[in-house]
Motif scaffolding. Sequence first.
Motif, PDB file in Angstrom:
ATOM      1  N   CYS A 186      -8.475 -34.361  -2.851  1.00  0.00           N
ATOM      2  CA  CYS A 186      -8.068 -33.152  -3.575  1.00  0.00           C
ATOM      3  C   CYS A 186      -8.242 -31.910  -2.704  1.00  0.00           C
ATOM      4  N   GLU A 229     -15.972 -43.290  -5.606  1.00  0.00           N
ATOM      5  CA  GLU A 229     -14.637 -42.926  -6.095  1.00  0.00           C
ATOM      6  C   GLU A 229     -14.512 -41.413  -6.258  1.00  0.00           C
ATOM      7  N   GLU A 230     -15.572 -40.793  -6.806  1.00  0.00           N
ATOM      8  CA  GLU A 230     -15.551 -39.337  -6.977  1.00  0.00           C
ATOM      9  C   GLU A 230     -15.485 -38.629  -5.625  1.00  0.00           C
ATOM     10  N   CYS A 283     -11.753 -34.811 -10.608  1.00  0.00           N
ATOM     11  CA  CYS A 283     -12.393 -35.945  -9.944  1.00  0.00           C
ATOM     12  C   CYS A 283     -13.751 -36.364 -10.506  1.00  0.00           C
ATOM     13  N   CYS A 312     -12.004 -38.991  -4.197  1.00  0.00           N
ATOM     14  CA  CYS A 312     -11.089 -38.132  -4.945  1.00  0.00           C
ATOM     15  C   CYS A 312     -11.257 -36.674  -4.531  1.00  0.00           C
TER      16      CYS A 312
END
Length: 109
Positions: free
Chosen positions: A29, A21-22, A9, A25
């Motif tokens: 995850c 976005e990270e 990520c 993610c």
Amino acid sequence: MTELCFLRCVSNLNFRALTREEEACLDSCAGKLVHSNHRLMGAYVQLMPSIVQRRISDYEAAAARVAPGSSPEEVPGAAPAALPTAVGTGAHPNQQVAASAESTPDPVS
């Protein structure tokens, strides 16, 4: 889990904070890995009683093969001399003690 999600990520190490976005993610995850861990533990909890019962049966069979007068330590895989009676019965040991105390008659003076 940390390394797997980080490698998957986080793409830019130039900034201290994560991008949206990270973060999304990483949340996804980690959520997937935690969910899969919960499912794995659920399966383990369901299988554990049958595994314990099988081990008890194996120990009892090994103890039955021990010749009278020899100690279980001399036979590899043999069970200890006494197994607790609460193992595999589903009752808590304290409940069994209380039940056995109720079933024994009081001595008459």
